[in-house]
Structure formats: C-alpha cells, structure tokens
Design a protein around this motif. Structure first.
Motif, PDB file in Angstrom:
ATOM      1  N   LEU A   1       0.843  -1.209   0.000  1.00 40.50           N
ATOM      2  CA  LEU A   1       0.000   0.000   0.000  1.00 40.50           C
ATOM      3  C   LEU A   1       0.876   1.256   0.000  1.00 40.50           C
ATOM      4  O   LEU A   1       0.522   2.258  -0.623  1.00 40.50           O
ATOM      5  N   ASP A   2       2.021   1.185   0.685  1.00 43.47           N
ATOM      6  CA  ASP A   2       2.948   2.329   0.686  1.00 43.47           C
ATOM      7  C   ASP A   2       3.447   2.636  -0.725  1.00 43.47           C
ATOM      8  O   ASP A   2       3.797   3.773  -1.031  1.00 43.47           O
ATOM      9  N   LEU A   3       3.508   1.606  -1.559  1.00 42.40           N
ATOM     10  CA  LEU A   3       3.917   1.822  -2.958  1.00 42.40           C
ATOM     11  C   LEU A   3       2.708   2.206  -3.822  1.00 42.40           C
ATOM     12  O   LEU A   3       2.802   2.237  -5.044  1.00 42.40           O
ATOM     13  N   ASP A   4       1.572   2.458  -3.160  1.00 47.64           N
ATOM     14  CA  ASP A   4       0.355   2.877  -3.851  1.00 47.64           C
ATOM     15  C   ASP A   4      -0.114   1.828  -4.871  1.00 47.64           C
ATOM     16  O   ASP A   4      -0.552   2.159  -5.970  1.00 47.64           O
ATOM     17  N   LEU A   5       0.004   0.558  -4.458  1.00 46.41           N
ATOM     18  CA  LEU A   5      -0.464  -0.530  -5.322  1.00 46.41           C
ATOM     19  C   LEU A   5      -1.878  -0.936  -4.896  1.00 46.41           C
ATOM     20  O   LEU A   5      -2.318  -0.627  -3.786  1.00 46.41           O
ATOM     21  N   TYR A   6      -2.555  -1.639  -5.779  1.00 48.80           N
ATOM     22  CA  TYR A   6      -3.882  -2.185  -5.481  1.00 48.80           C
ATOM     23  C   TYR A   6      -3.720  -3.593  -4.904  1.00 48.80           C
ATOM     24  O   TYR A   6      -2.695  -4.251  -5.122  1.00 48.80           O
ATOM     25  N   ILE A   7      -4.750  -4.043  -4.189  1.00 49.07           N
ATOM     26  CA  ILE A   7      -4.727  -5.369  -3.588  1.00 49.07           C
ATOM     27  C   ILE A   7      -5.925  -6.171  -4.125  1.00 49.07           C
ATOM     28  O   ILE A   7      -7.069  -5.694  -4.070  1.00 49.07           O
ATOM     29  N   GLY A   8      -5.636  -7.368  -4.634  1.00 51.24           N
ATOM     30  CA  GLY A   8      -6.688  -8.266  -5.124  1.00 51.24           C
ATOM     31  C   GLY A   8      -6.973  -9.337  -4.074  1.00 51.24           C
ATOM     32  O   GLY A   8      -6.046  -9.969  -3.566  1.00 51.24           O
ATOM     33  N   ILE A   9      -8.247  -9.511  -3.744  1.00 48.74           N
ATOM     34  CA  ILE A   9      -8.634 -10.499  -2.727  1.00 48.74           C
ATOM     35  C   ILE A   9      -9.508 -11.582  -3.369  1.00 48.74           C
ATOM     36  O   ILE A   9     -10.480 -11.279  -4.065  1.00 48.74           O
ATOM     37  N   THR A  10      -9.132 -12.839  -3.102  1.00 46.63           N
ATOM     38  CA  THR A  10      -9.874 -13.986  -3.640  1.00 46.63           C
ATOM     39  C   THR A  10     -10.684 -14.668  -2.537  1.00 46.63           C
ATOM     40  O   THR A  10     -10.708 -14.210  -1.387  1.00 46.63           O
ATOM     41  N   GLY A  11     -11.254 -15.821  -2.880  1.00 49.20           N
ATOM     42  CA  GLY A  11     -12.005 -16.630  -1.922  1.00 49.20           C
ATOM     43  C   GLY A  11     -11.157 -17.186  -0.794  1.00 49.20           C
ATOM     44  O   GLY A  11     -11.686 -17.821   0.116  1.00 49.20           O
ATOM     45  N   TRP A  12      -9.867 -16.947  -0.810  1.00 50.07           N
ATOM     46  CA  TRP A  12      -8.995 -17.312   0.321  1.00 50.07           C
ATOM     47  C   TRP A  12      -9.573 -16.714   1.611  1.00 50.07           C
ATOM     48  O   TRP A  12      -9.537 -17.328   2.671  1.00 50.07           O
ATOM     49  N   VAL A  13     -10.139 -15.518   1.470  1.00 48.56           N
ATOM     50  CA  VAL A  13     -10.677 -14.806   2.640  1.00 48.56           C
ATOM     51  C   VAL A  13     -11.933 -15.494   3.179  1.00 48.56           C
ATOM     52  O   VAL A  13     -12.358 -15.231   4.308  1.00 48.56           O
ATOM     53  N   CYS A  14     -12.541 -16.378   2.387  1.00 54.50           N
ATOM     54  CA  CYS A  14     -13.758 -17.082   2.821  1.00 54.50           C
ATOM     55  C   CYS A  14     -13.421 -18.379   3.549  1.00 54.50           C
ATOM     56  O   CYS A  14     -14.321 -19.138   3.915  1.00 54.50           O
ATOM     57  N   ASP A  15     -12.124 -18.644   3.720  1.00 54.51           N
ATOM     58  CA  ASP A  15     -11.700 -19.926   4.286  1.00 54.51           C
ATOM     59  C   ASP A  15     -11.577 -19.799   5.807  1.00 54.51           C
ATOM     60  O   ASP A  15     -10.713 -19.073   6.317  1.00 54.51           O
ATOM     61  N   GLU A  16     -12.434 -20.526   6.513  1.00 54.65           N
ATOM     62  CA  GLU A  16     -12.466 -20.382   7.977  1.00 54.65           C
ATOM     63  C   GLU A  16     -11.260 -21.058   8.629  1.00 54.65           C
ATOM     64  O   GLU A  16     -11.051 -20.938   9.832  1.00 54.65           O
ATOM     65  N   ARG A  17     -10.459 -21.791   7.855  1.00 49.96           N
ATOM     66  CA  ARG A  17      -9.276 -22.457   8.443  1.00 49.96           C
ATOM     67  C   ARG A  17      -8.026 -21.615   8.193  1.00 49.96           C
ATOM     68  O   ARG A  17      -7.398 -21.108   9.106  1.00 49.96           O
ATOM     69  N   ARG A  18      -7.678 -21.429   6.898  1.00 46.74           N
ATOM     70  CA  ARG A  18      -6.408 -20.748   6.628  1.00 46.74           C
ATOM     71  C   ARG A  18      -6.580 -19.263   6.296  1.00 46.74           C
ATOM     72  O   ARG A  18      -5.594 -18.563   6.108  1.00 46.74           O
ATOM     73  N   GLY A  19      -7.832 -18.768   6.233  1.00 45.43           N
ATOM     74  CA  GLY A  19      -8.044 -17.387   5.828  1.00 45.43           C
ATOM     75  C   GLY A  19      -8.240 -16.411   6.983  1.00 45.43           C
ATOM     76  O   GLY A  19      -8.506 -15.229   6.767  1.00 45.43           O
ATOM     77  N   THR A  20      -8.089 -16.889   8.232  1.00 43.90           N
ATOM     78  CA  THR A  20      -8.439 -16.037   9.372  1.00 43.90           C
ATOM     79  C   THR A  20      -7.495 -14.831   9.522  1.00 43.90           C
ATOM     80  O   THR A  20      -7.947 -13.742   9.870  1.00 43.90           O
ATOM     81  N   ASP A  21      -6.204 -15.019   9.256  1.00 43.83           N
ATOM     82  CA  ASP A  21      -5.271 -13.887   9.345  1.00 43.83           C
ATOM     83  C   ASP A  21      -5.686 -12.809   8.343  1.00 43.83           C
ATOM     84  O   ASP A  21      -5.691 -11.616   8.651  1.00 43.83           O
ATOM     85  N   LEU A  22      -6.023 -13.257   7.144  1.00 39.90           N
ATOM     86  CA  LEU A  22      -6.414 -12.323   6.093  1.00 39.90           C
ATOM     87  C   LEU A  22      -7.716 -11.604   6.479  1.00 39.90           C
ATOM     88  O   LEU A  22      -7.854 -10.392   6.278  1.00 39.90           O
ATOM     89  N   GLN A  23      -8.647 -12.346   7.067  1.00 37.56           N
ATOM     90  CA  GLN A  23      -9.927 -11.744   7.478  1.00 37.56           C
ATOM     91  C   GLN A  23      -9.696 -10.566   8.435  1.00 37.56           C
ATOM     92  O   GLN A  23     -10.406  -9.573   8.390  1.00 37.56           O
ATOM     93  N   GLU A  24      -8.688 -10.720   9.292  1.00 36.77           N
ATOM     94  CA  GLU A  24      -8.427  -9.653  10.267  1.00 36.77           C
ATOM     95  C   GLU A  24      -7.666  -8.472   9.665  1.00 36.77           C
ATOM     96  O   GLU A  24      -7.629  -7.389  10.240  1.00 36.77           O
ATOM     97  N   LEU A  25      -7.067  -8.696   8.511  1.00 37.47           N
ATOM     98  CA  LEU A  25      -6.230  -7.662   7.886  1.00 37.47           C
ATOM     99  C   LEU A  25      -6.979  -6.766   6.910  1.00 37.47           C
ATOM    100  O   LEU A  25      -6.631  -5.601   6.739  1.00 37.47           O
ATOM    101  N   VAL A  26      -8.000  -7.332   6.248  1.00 40.84           N
ATOM    102  CA  VAL A  26      -8.540  -6.653   5.059  1.00 40.84           C
ATOM    103  C   VAL A  26      -9.156  -5.277   5.336  1.00 40.84           C
ATOM    104  O   VAL A  26      -9.230  -4.446   4.433  1.00 40.84           O
ATOM    105  N   HIS A  27      -9.579  -5.040   6.588  1.00 46.22           N
ATOM    106  CA  HIS A  27     -10.171  -3.721   6.860  1.00 46.22           C
ATOM    107  C   HIS A  27      -9.139  -2.599   6.701  1.00 46.22           C
ATOM    108  O   HIS A  27      -9.492  -1.429   6.612  1.00 46.22           O
ATOM    109  N   ASN A  28      -7.854  -2.981   6.649  1.00 45.40           N
ATOM    110  CA  ASN A  28      -6.797  -1.975   6.444  1.00 45.40           C
ATOM    111  C   ASN A  28      -6.652  -1.541   4.992  1.00 45.40           C
ATOM    112  O   ASN A  28      -5.895  -0.614   4.695  1.00 45.40           O
ATOM    113  N   ILE A  29      -7.312  -2.256   4.091  1.00 45.91           N
ATOM    114  CA  ILE A  29      -7.182  -1.894   2.668  1.00 45.91           C
ATOM    115  C   ILE A  29      -8.137  -0.736   2.381  1.00 45.91           C
ATOM    116  O   ILE A  29      -9.340  -0.867   2.589  1.00 45.91           O
TER     117      ILE A  29
END
Ligand SMILES: [Zn+2]
Length: 295
Positions: free
Chosen positions: A181-209
C-alpha cells in the motif's frame, strides 16, 4: 437453468468485475459460453482473463475476441514458468501486448514458496516484464508468495515509472500489505478470505485496505469460496461465484455489499482502463433472486 445451478447462484447487488480468471484452464475447455452466461446471471459482467505463459496469453486473447463484451486479458509469464523465459520472450510478449483487448502485463512476480523456477530465473523474468509494463504504460497484474522482501525491493526501484500495479490473490502479512500500500499498489482479494481455516489472518487484515485500492477476484478454477451454502459437485470455482467473495469481504470491511460492489468495480474499471460500456448502472434492488439471498 437447472435446480442445482439455481441453488448455488448468489447474485451481486451491482455489476462486478472478476479481475482474475484462469479461463484457459483445461477445466473450462469447451465451457466458455456457459461459464460467461452463468457469470452474467450472478451479475459478474466483466472478467479479466489471466495470461500465465506465451501460449495461455495468446489463448486468452482469442477468448477475448470471441467474447469482447465480457472479457479482457493480461499478457505475461507466471513466476512458475520463468525458467522458460528466453532472450526471445520479450519480443513475443510485445506482439501480444499490442493487442487492443490486452489490458495488463502479467501474471508476473516472485514465488519462493515452491520455486518451480529458480529465484534468479524468476527475478530476471519479473524485471523484464516490469520493463515492458513501463514501455507500454500498462498496469501490472502481480503474484507474490513467500517473496515479499525481494518483490517489494524490486518494485520500489521501478515504482516511479510504472503506471499501476495490483498484487493479486493477496494472502500475506500485515507488513506485506502495508508495504504494498505504501507503494500505492492495489490489492486483489480472492475466496482465500472465505476460508475459515487458513483465511483467518487475512480476514483480520482486510479492513486496512482503503476501499479505493481493493479489487476482488475468483482465481477460478481454483479457490472455491468455502462460505458457499451449496458447493458445486465438481468443486470447480467459477467467475459466477465472485458474489461470495463480495459477501465475505463486506462483513470484514464493514461496508454494504452494494457499496463494496460499486467501489471494487470502479477501481477495476479505472485500473484496467476499461471502456465506458463496461460501466452499466444495473442495480438489481427489485430482482427476485437477489432479494431471496438478502433474507
Ligand atoms: Zn497467482
């Protein structure tokens, strides 16, 4: 439409753009019309087809010619295929980058997770594609896995000359997210964020985008969203399932699905410089299918 399809179809409240679809995958062979039709029913009106090699980029452009109302494509060499990058490759890529339906350079970047190509081969192919993005002033569609430090370092040295870039299928750390984000890039989010097992870290991060830096994608046929109420028997992800990513993201971003649909589609139109005809004002507030799913 068959019952099974009806059951798994969630319709987005406004037009969506799927910025990463591997439509040239064998799993979609001979099914392109059906896949696009189903996506339209789900209000996924536009798809950016991912080119990952010379042959798949060429194939992706042929699909765009067949479906110019719905498809655009990227042209590039995936880090897994970087070992095939030769001194001739930039010339071949240039031919394809001139195609009017090509909207970005990529998929390119670094993947030190599996190292299907050596890190040296990957860096060489990545830098050559950065040069092409600068020459053609096209945005970059990038992949990165376990290679944040190096990818960030390389990108930083080119950033002033690059038109725009997205880190697709972002699944990294907070440090990586803030670095991109500091480089002013865009972030693409996939269904990884819908994964209740391995996507939890991402779920907590995305509000920062920031909402003006977010785009969404299926990465179909991979990453079937695990929040789907009824999953297809063949376990194959499709662009029609993008509304499930929207739904999950809306919870974590604390934005309505409608707002998020507008934001992410606006971002994608701006980023890929899509024509105005790709900006339909087609909210479907009175649509019976979407009402059903809002219950
Ligand atoms: Zn990727």
């Amino acid at each position: 439409m068959s019952d099974s399809k009806q059951n798994s179809l969630l319709k987005a409240p406004a037009a969506l753009i799927d910025i990463g679809v591997n439509l040239t995958s064998d799993r979609f062979h001979g099914k392109h019309s059906e896949i696009i039709e189903q996506a339209l029913e789900a209000n996924v009106l536009t798809q950016i087809v991912t080119g990952t090699s010379l042959s798949s980029s060429e194939e992706a452009l042929k699909l765009c010619e067949q479906f110019p109302e719905q498809l655009r494509s990227t042209v590039g060499i995936h880090p897994h295929d970087a070992s095939e990058f030769t001194s001739q490759t930039p010339m071949n890529l240039k031919d394809l980058l001139q195609h009017p339906l090509c909207v970005a350079v990529g998929e390119t970047g670094l993947d030190f997770n599996r190292n299907f190509s050596t890190p040296q081969e990957q860096e060489k192919a990545f830098e050559a594609q950065l040069e092409l993005a600068i020459e053609f002033q096209k945005p970059l569609f990038m992949h990165e896995r376990d290679a944040f430090e190096r990818q960030h370092e390389i990108l930083k040295s080119y950033r002033d000359h690059i038109a725009d870039g997205v880190i697709h299928c972002f699944t990294g750390s907070q440090k990586a997210l803030f670095g991109y984000l500091d480089l002013d890039l865009y972030i693409g989010i996939t269904g990884w964020v819908c994964d209740e097992r391995r996507g939890t870290d991402l779920q907590e991060l995305v509000h920062n985008i920031p909402a003006d830096r977010l785009m969404i994608e299926t990465d179909a046929p991979y990453l079937l969203p695990r929040n789907m109420d009824k999953k297809p028997k063949d376990r194959t992800n499709r662009p029609a399932f993008l509304p499930w990513v929207l739904k999950e993201m809306s919870q974590h971003m604390k934005l309505s699905e409608l707002d998020l649909a507008h934001k992410t589609s606006d971002n994608a139109r701006r980023f890929f410089r899509l024509p105005d005809s790709f900006s339909p004002a087609n909210e479907v507030a009175n649509d019976p299918v979407s009402d059903f799913y809002r219950l």
